[in-house]
Design an enzyme around this catalytic site. Structure first.
Site, PDB file in Angstrom:
ATOM      1  N   ALA A 141       0.841  -1.201   0.000  1.00 45.72           N
ATOM      2  CA  ALA A 141       0.000   0.000   0.000  1.00 45.72           C
ATOM      3  C   ALA A 141       0.877   1.252   0.000  1.00 45.72           C
ATOM      4  CB  ALA A 141      -0.916  -0.005   1.212  1.00 45.72           C
TER       5      ALA A 141
ATOM      6  N   CYS B 202     -38.795   2.685 -15.802  1.00 50.17           N
ATOM      7  CA  CYS B 202     -38.304   1.771 -14.759  1.00 50.17           C
ATOM      8  C   CYS B 202     -39.351   0.705 -14.445  1.00 50.17           C
ATOM      9  CB  CYS B 202     -37.977   2.573 -13.504  1.00 50.17           C
ATOM     10  SG  CYS B 202     -37.704   1.544 -12.050  1.00 50.17           S
TER      11      CYS B 202
ATOM     12  N   CYS C  68     -40.770   1.150 -10.645  1.00 46.84           N
ATOM     13  CA  CYS C  68     -41.533   2.312 -10.181  1.00 46.84           C
ATOM     14  C   CYS C  68     -43.029   1.975 -10.085  1.00 46.84           C
ATOM     15  CB  CYS C  68     -41.326   3.494 -11.128  1.00 46.84           C
ATOM     16  SG  CYS C  68     -39.842   4.464 -10.753  1.00 46.84           S
TER      17      CYS C  68
ATOM     18  N   HIS D 233     -37.787   6.497  -7.052  1.00 44.83           N
ATOM     19  CA  HIS D 233     -36.739   5.955  -7.919  1.00 44.83           C
ATOM     20  C   HIS D 233     -35.357   6.507  -7.563  1.00 44.83           C
ATOM     21  CE1 HIS D 233     -35.350   4.185 -11.732  1.00 44.83           C
ATOM     22  NE2 HIS D 233     -34.612   5.267 -11.875  1.00 44.83           N
TER      23      HIS D 233
ATOM     24  N   ASN E 287     -27.692  -5.746  -4.329  1.00 47.43           N
ATOM     25  CA  ASN E 287     -26.587  -5.380  -5.217  1.00 47.43           C
ATOM     26  C   ASN E 287     -26.798  -3.936  -5.582  1.00 47.43           C
ATOM     27  OD1 ASN E 287     -25.359  -7.910  -5.431  1.00 47.43           O
ATOM     28  ND2 ASN E 287     -26.741  -8.515  -7.077  1.00 47.43           N
TER      29      ASN E 287
ATOM     30  N   GLY F  92     -23.542  -5.333 -10.858  1.00 48.53           N
ATOM     31  CA  GLY F  92     -24.509  -6.071 -11.650  1.00 48.53           C
ATOM     32  C   GLY F  92     -25.951  -5.675 -11.414  1.00 48.53           C
TER      33      GLY F  92
ATOM     34  N   SER G 161     -29.215  -4.137 -12.182  1.00 43.65           N
ATOM     35  CA  SER G 161     -29.710  -3.771 -13.499  1.00 43.65           C
ATOM     36  C   SER G 161     -30.548  -2.504 -13.441  1.00 43.65           C
ATOM     37  CB  SER G 161     -30.543  -4.927 -14.065  1.00 43.65           C
ATOM     38  OG  SER G 161     -31.519  -5.319 -13.108  1.00 43.65           O
TER      39      SER G 161
ATOM     40  N   HIS H 275     -33.275   1.821  -9.152  1.00 40.22           N
ATOM     41  CA  HIS H 275     -34.385   1.922  -8.194  1.00 40.22           C
ATOM     42  C   HIS H 275     -34.004   1.150  -6.923  1.00 40.22           C
ATOM     43  CE1 HIS H 275     -38.804   2.752  -7.688  1.00 40.22           C
ATOM     44  NE2 HIS H 275     -38.510   2.034  -6.607  1.00 40.22           N
TER      45      HIS H 275
ATOM     46  N   HIS I  94     -33.760  -1.311  -4.290  1.00 42.35           N
ATOM     47  CA  HIS I  94     -34.418  -2.601  -4.098  1.00 42.35           C
ATOM     48  C   HIS I  94     -33.418  -3.656  -3.653  1.00 42.35           C
ATOM     49  CE1 HIS I  94     -32.646  -3.213  -8.097  1.00 42.35           C
ATOM     50  NE2 HIS I  94     -32.857  -4.513  -7.956  1.00 42.35           N
TER      51      HIS I  94
ATOM     52  N   GLN J 129     -33.036  -8.253  -3.167  1.00 38.35           N
ATOM     53  CA  GLN J 129     -33.607  -9.539  -3.568  1.00 38.35           C
ATOM     54  C   GLN J 129     -33.671 -10.454  -2.357  1.00 38.35           C
ATOM     55  OE1 GLN J 129     -32.445 -11.159  -7.418  1.00 38.35           O
ATOM     56  NE2 GLN J 129     -30.963  -9.502  -7.587  1.00 38.35           N
TER      57      GLN J 129
ATOM     58  N   LYS K 162     -11.159  -3.432  -7.195  1.00 39.19           N
ATOM     59  CA  LYS K 162     -10.362  -4.621  -6.914  1.00 39.19           C
ATOM     60  C   LYS K 162     -10.896  -5.768  -7.760  1.00 39.19           C
ATOM     61  CE  LYS K 162      -9.483  -7.859  -3.122  1.00 39.19           C
ATOM     62  NZ  LYS K 162      -8.017  -7.839  -3.177  1.00 39.19           N
TER      63      LYS K 162
HETATM   64 ZN   LIG Z   1     -37.953   3.196 -10.458  1.00 39.93          ZN
END
Ligand SMILES: [Zn+2]
Ligand SMILES: [Zn+2]
Ligand SMILES: [Zn+2]
Length: 349
Positions: free
Chosen positions: A32, A55, A58, A120, A160, A166, A168, A171, A173, A175, A318
């Protein structure tokens, strides 16, 4: 024999044990110090509108497949239109020629998407504590509903954030994947926590959080009910572990005050992240709660992991390649250095 040498964590290359997974990480703190000649870029701020007609998350908009979202005003959960798992998959085993070489099991499960807010343009870092409390409430409802299904042994809530991870859609959210088997990471953590409780008569993460609070050098922030720290064994540059102070297996056991404190620590951590490179910080985060396999789990301690990929700027990330892919994960910036930086950014919020 040379003189006894005490390992210097800020100078000597060393490997650290991840007590939760019993994997190792190689730490090269001297690297470092080498001059950085790469780019240190800032991204132009990306301004999102409160409502985006294109979206699929939404309120009121149509999703792929033609389903229309309701005009929801708080959180909103639906079964993923492109689910990685299906409820009615047979659980049977397949083993070609009974040689134990080409082996598979059917994996029944359920995948859901949960919007944190109808807005959103918001994220956990910009939502109000009251609205994040609502998110926590829905997480608990989902965990209880899915976890009570007899065929479900594990409920994984994860977010995510950012296209680099990744995601997509910007908005806000997460999973929720509910599986019939216990996935890999929780399986390793389960046996480490079980063994620790058996060998020491105390919970692994209770003991670990206590040590970290005594030392203080890897703490990022804390409140009455939670502590956020860069774990000693962190692999990602600005990785954070959030631990409940009280021993409990899952979010449902949190008191009203603790739920509010969870909302508070999530906002603190995500707002701190956004200040590291002055961009909305990408990450994968998720909660590890006790398996929902109908057995008691006195060993399990509720916690959340944040794995952000960024290393030196908004664009320099990284990569887990080379030695890391073929050998052991490695890092240059130490957990202590990362924690110091995050702690400073958090206390000056
Ligand atoms: Zn949205
Ligand atoms: Zn504990
Ligand atoms: Zn975990």
């Amino acid at each position: 024999m040379p003189d006894a040498h005490t390992l210097n964590f800020s100078q000597d290359p060393h490997r650290r044990l991840n007590a939760l997974t019993r994997e190792w990480v190689l730490v090269s703190p001297h690297r470092a110090l080498r001059p950085w000649q790469g780019e240190v870029e800032k991204l132009p701020p990306e301004k999102q509108p409160p409502y985006d007609p294109t979206c699929y998350l939404c309120p009121g908009n149509s999703r792929a497949g033609g389903v229309q979202n309701p005009a929801y005003t708080g959180t909103f959960v639906f079964d993923n239109d492109f689910a990685a798992l299906k409820r009615d998959t047979p659980k049977e085993k397949s083993d070609l020629g009974n040689k134990g070489l080409i082996v598979a099991f059917g994996e029944p499960g359920i995948c859901r998407v949960m919007c944190f807010s109808p807005r959103h343009d918001l994220t956990l870092s910009t939502m109000s504590i009251a609205d994040i409390e609502q998110v926590v409430h829905t997480w608990i409802e989902q965990f209880q509903e899915l976890g009570s299904m007899p065929q479900i042994s594990h409920v994984q809530i994860f977010e995510n954030r950012g296209s680099m991870m990744g995601a997509s859609n910007p908005h806000p959210h997460c999973q929720i994947w509910a599986t019939s088997s216990l996935p890999e990471a929780p399986t390793r953590e389960l046996s480490a926590q079980q063994d620790y409780l058996h060998d020491h008569g105390t919970c692994l993460l209770c003991a670990y959080a206590k040590l970290e609070l005594e030392q203080g050098i890897r703490i990022v922030c804390q409140n009455d009910s939670f502590v956020a720290l860069v774990p000693f064994w962190a692999v990602w540059p600005f990785e954070i572990l959030i631990c409940s102070r009280r021993h409990l297996p899952a979010m449902a056991e949190l008191t009203v005050k603790e739920r509010s404190d969870l909302a508070n620590v999530l906002k603190l951590v995500t707002s701190t992240y956004d200040r590291v490179f002055e961009v909305p910080f990408p990450y994968s985060m998720g909660f590890h709660q006790a398996p929902t396999d109908q057995s008691a789990h006195p060993e399990w301690h509720l916690h959340a992991h944040f794995y952000p990929p960024l290393l030196r700027s908004a664009k320099v990330r990284k990569f887990m390649v080379g030695f890391e892919m073929l050998g052991t994960p490695q890092r240059d910036i130490t957990a202590e250095t990362a924690a110091e930086r995050l702690r400073f950014l958090c206390t000056t919020l």
